[in-house]
Each structure stands twice: as structure tokens, then as C-alpha cells.
Design an enzyme around this catalytic site. Structure first.
Site, PDB file in Angstrom:
ATOM      1  N   GLN A 135       0.691  -1.376   0.049  1.00 12.09           N
ATOM      2  CA  GLN A 135       0.091  -0.146   0.121  1.00 12.09           C
ATOM      3  C   GLN A 135       0.876   1.164  -0.139  1.00 12.09           C
ATOM      4  OE1 GLN A 135      -1.629  -1.129   3.952  1.00 12.09           O
ATOM      5  NE2 GLN A 135      -1.715   1.280   4.251  1.00 12.09           N
ATOM      6  N   ASN A 140       0.228  -9.105   5.233  1.00  3.16           N
ATOM      7  CA  ASN A 140       0.215  -7.602   5.481  1.00  3.16           C
ATOM      8  C   ASN A 140       0.102  -6.873   4.121  1.00  3.16           C
ATOM      9  OD1 ASN A 140       0.184  -5.088   6.553  1.00  3.16           O
ATOM     10  ND2 ASN A 140       1.862  -5.572   8.075  1.00  3.16           N
ATOM     11  N   HIS A 198      -5.726  -0.822  11.730  1.00  3.31           N
ATOM     12  CA  HIS A 198      -5.154  -1.369  10.337  1.00  3.31           C
ATOM     13  C   HIS A 198      -5.913  -2.713  10.115  1.00  3.31           C
ATOM     14  CE1 HIS A 198      -1.989  -2.075   7.638  1.00  3.31           C
ATOM     15  NE2 HIS A 198      -1.604  -3.180   7.984  1.00  3.31           N
ATOM     16  N   CYS A 223      -5.137  -0.019   3.584  1.00  7.36           N
ATOM     17  CA  CYS A 223      -4.869  -1.400   4.014  1.00  7.36           C
ATOM     18  C   CYS A 223      -6.177  -2.149   3.939  1.00  7.36           C
ATOM     19  CB  CYS A 223      -4.340  -1.477   5.498  1.00  7.36           C
ATOM     20  SG  CYS A 223      -5.718  -0.915   6.598  1.00  7.36           S
TER      21      CYS A 223
END
Length: 459
Positions: A79, A400, A379, A85
Site C-alpha cells: 500500500q 500484510n 489497520h 490497508c
């Protein structure tokens, strides 16, 4: 909104007792310098970041990346300098089945495409909220909350679903990244100015007696400016595109011209309407087994509201674990900055011994941390693995969206101790819930105020 009167000063507390005196400061200094532990910590923290000093080596060396159930082995996305996210995590969930349908290992949807439409929809949602609150004072807490972040990047699961269902999806090649999609702060600063100025103008017109038709005319001119700004920064979203590709077996495929919604209908392997958002909000005011929503939270006007089902943390664990064991990743939201080491790619509730460094008890229950603004969701990521022992999770493997230079090529490891303290919500299929909770989803949600921490946006 009525504000409580200031609490009167306790008449039994003299001014001398209330002040921080020279004698107090001298005593604190003496107590500090007479402790060898304090001096040792001062020397250490003067030379190294406190996170290096407090990092518990025993915890770090006890963590390995192996798990009993692992779903994906692909290149992670990035990102970059943006708060997308939640979009990345949602698209990463969808890309699993789409990549299989296309016969490729590495496939990405365009995150920039959804970013454009999220910004456009949020601008409209913000302006409608301004119109709805135009009769309130500008210092009203709700109005102030709306004006504080008119164009932030963050979002929630239901907001992701609303975008996909309205605007569809495109492959990365159809709307690639730009400088502004990867580094959103300069664009957001200007966009915030446009929207705050529009808020001022709309409120001024309303104060002058303008009717709703006149106000909406001004809103439309603002949205035209927003569309122009977003097109300059992010590019123009394709209304249709030509789609062809080669699979991993070198077979060529051509579908021809598709709209974004046609592409989503053809290549998504899951039905987004099957998913619900389940949260753990342990505050006494938040009853388990009830649904909740947050006032003025959302992006697409006219979409279903952002609704959470509140459950206990053990059920949240079980739902996530069972979904992964069943072969499907899990979108989740958490407070990622707490007890985490981004370079090592690990989370553990006892990762840092701050109590030992400062000789101070910093612990608070999760509910109290929510009430006293010490935690909230910040997040969103994707669970892609779980280590199960005797029917319970020991640790979790996380995909992630921070690129492949951290952790295990962008994949992180979360000990289950961290899950309980800092994971707040997951998206799972409705039919995974116990029957009584499926029924609870049909009840009208309790409406929380706009500033409630459960309305925090993952970024």
C-alpha cells in the site's frame, strides 16, 4: 448537544496541595537517581530506541513462522504511503479465488480503482452529512468530528463491500498505481480543503435561508470539482477495458471488452453479501449478541449501513480458526502498532517489557483501553494461516500490505496472546455463526455516536 458544567474545584483541596511544588520535583529527582535500575535504563534509552531496550528476547526467539494450516504462497502487495490497508486486505481476500479461476499464481486487482471511487463516494457522504447537520452549531461534537477528517483513506469491511458492489473491480493493468495513489497525503490535503470550504458554503447558504434544492446544486458543483481533482491525481477509472491473459501453463485467454462490474461478476468466486462483520467490544455498554452501528459512518450513500455483531473474543478466535482450516482467508482489523515489531514481522502481547523499563504498571484491560482512548482499530490485514494445537489456535500467519521487505517476505506471525488484546473485528460468512447469532443479525442495530472508537477506520 448539552455539555456538562465544569466540575467545581474540591473545596477541601487547598491550592498548595493542588500545585506541583519544588519539593515534589526534588523528591521525584532524588527517588530517580537513587535507583540503579533507573540509571541503567536512562543510559540504555539515551543510546538506543526504547523499543530495542524493551524488546523481550525470550518472546522473539520463541516465535517461528511455521503453522499447521497455511493457505497462500504468493507475492504480497504494498500500500506504500497510503491508508488503503482495508482495500488491500479485502482485495487480497478476493484475489485468492480469482487467481485460481484465471489459472495464475500472482494476480492483483487494481487498488487504485477502488481508491478513486472510495474518495468520490466519501466526498458525497461527507457533504450529505454536512447537509444533515446544517442546523447544528459548528462546535457541536458531531459536526466537529465530521470536519476533522473529511477525506481520510481508511475504511471498514462493509465500506469495502459497498464499493465492490457498486463500482465493480478491474485488474491492476486496467488502472495501475500513480504517485498519488501510493502517496496520498498531498492529494488528501487539497481534497480536505475543497470539502471543508464546501461545508462552510453549504452552512452559510443554509443560515441565509437557502432551500434544500439550492444546497444540493452547490453540492453537485463541489462533487464535479472533486471528480476533476481525483482524475488528475489518480487517473480516470475505465468504464470498460479489453481483457486477455496467459495462465501459468502458457495458455492464452481472451474475454474482450468488459465493464468493471462484468469483470467482478465473472471472476469473483465468493458472494460478498454472504459476509458479516463480527467484533469484540468488551466495554460494559456494549452487550454481546447485539448489533451496532456508528452514526455517520460509511462511504456509499444508499448502501447498507456499517453494522457489527458484538461477540466474545473466544468466539471470534473460533470463527477465524475454523474459516482458515476450512480453506478460506479471513479479513480482520486490529490495533497494529501495539506490541508489534514491523521489521521482524511479529506480534505478541508481551513483546516489550515496558513495565520493566519504566518501573511502572502500564496494563489496562481491553475494555478500559477502549474507554480511555488507549486503543482502537488502526489497520486491516488478512489471516492466511493458523497453528492449531488440541483444537485451539497458538499463533496466526498474516498477509500484510507493506511490501516484501519486512517479516517473512511480507508475511507476519501473530501469537494468540496478541489476538485477544488487539484484534477487534473479522469478516466471516453468515452461515459460520451459531444459529442464535444469525438471528441477532436481523435486529435493528444500536446506534453509537459518530466519535465512538468502534467507528475507527483501518488505514
Amino acid at each position: 448537544m448539552h455539555q456538562p458544567a465544569p466540575r467545581p474545584h474540591d473545596s477541601t483541596l487547598s491550592e498548595q496541595q493542588a500545585r506541583l511544588t519544588d519539593e515534589d520535583l526534588a523528591r521525584y529527582a532524588k527517588e530517580f537517581t537513587t535507583s540503579p535500575q533507573n540509571r541503567l535504563m536512562q543510559n540504555a534509552v539515551a543510546q538506543r530506541p526504547v523499543t530495542d531496550v524493551a524488546l523481550d528476547r525470550g518472546v522473539v526467539t520463541s516465535i517461528d513462522t511455521t503453522v499447521s494450516h497455511r493457505l497462500t504462497d504468493r507475492k504480497v502487495s504494498d500500500q506504500k504511503k497510503s491508508g488503503r490497508c482495508w482495500l488491500f486486505a479485502g482485495l487480497n481476500l478476493l484475489r485468492t479465488g480469482t487467481a485460481a479461476r484465471l489459472g495464475v499464481k500472482d494476480f492483483e486487482f487494481s487498488q487504485n480503482h477502488l481508491l478513486f471511487w472510495d474518495k468520490m463516494e466519501k466526498a458525497n457522504h461527507f457533504l450529505e452529512s454536512v447537509l444533515d447537520t446544517r442546523d447544528r452549531d459548528v462546535d457541536d461534537r458531531t459536526v466537529a468530528h465530521l470536519l476533522s477528517t473529511p477525506s481520510e483513506d481508511g475504511g471498514q469491511w462493509n465500506m469495502f463491500v459497498a464499493l465492490v458492489e457498486k463500482h465493480g473491480l478491474v485488474p491492476l493493468s486496467a488502472m495501475p498505481e500513480t504517485e498519488s495513489s501510493s502517496h496520498t497525503a498531498p492529494m488528501n490535503e487539497v481534497l480536505s480543503q475543497v470539502l471543508r470550504k464546501a461545508a462552510r458554503d453549504l452552512r452559510t447558504l443554509a443560515d441565509g435561508g437557502a432551500d434544500l434544492e439550492r444546497l444540493r446544486e452547490h453540492k453537485e458543483s463541489t462533487l464535479e470539482a472533486v471528480h476533476r481533482l481525483l482524475s488528475i491525481h489518480l487517473g480516470t477509472p475505465p468504464q470498460e477495458f479489453f481483457w486477455q491473459w496467459s495462465d501459468d501453463e502458457k495458455n492464452f485467454h481472451r474475454d474482450g471488452v468488459l465493464t468493471p462490474r462484468q469483470f467482478a461478476e465473472r471472476y469473483l468466486t465468493v458472494q460478498l453479501e454472504d459476509y458479516v462483520c463480527v467484533v469484540h467490544d468488551p466495554r460494559p455498554s456494549s452487550e454481546p449478541g447485539r448489533t451496532y452501528t456508528v452514526e455517520y459512518l460509511g462511504n456509499v450513500v444508499g448502501a447498507p449501513p456499517v453494522v457489527y455483531l458484538n461477540v466474545g473474543i473466544d468466539l471470534l478466535r473460533t470463527l477465524a480458526m475454523d474459516t482458515i482450516v476450512g480453506g478460506e482467508p479471513v479479513w480482520f482489523g486490529c490495533d497494529t502498532g501495539k506490541m508489534s515489531h514491523s521489521e521482524l514481522g511479529v506480534w505478541d502481547a508481551a513483546l516489550y517489557d515496558y513495565d520493566g523499563v519504566y518501573a511502572t504498571d502500564l496494563s489496562m484491560p481491553k475494555a478500559d483501553r477502549l474507554v480511555y482512548h488507549d486503543t482502537l482499530m488502526t489497520h486491516a490485514m488478512l489471516f492466511v494461516g493458523v497453528d492449531v494445537l488440541d483444537g485451539a489456535p497458538r499463533k496466526w500467519r498474516v498477509e500484510n500490505s507493506w511490501g516484501d521487505t519486512r517479516g517473512d517476505k511480507g508475511l507476519f506471525t501473530m501469537n494468540d496472546s496478541w489476538f485477544g488484546e488487539y484484534v477487534f473485528e473479522i469478516a466471516v460468512r453468515r452461515d459460520a455463526l451459531p444459529a442464535d447469532l444469525r438471528g441477532a443479525l436481523d435486529a435493528a442495530p444500536v446506534v453509537l455516536p459518530a466519535w465512538d472508537p468502534m467507528g475507527a477506520l483501518a488505514r
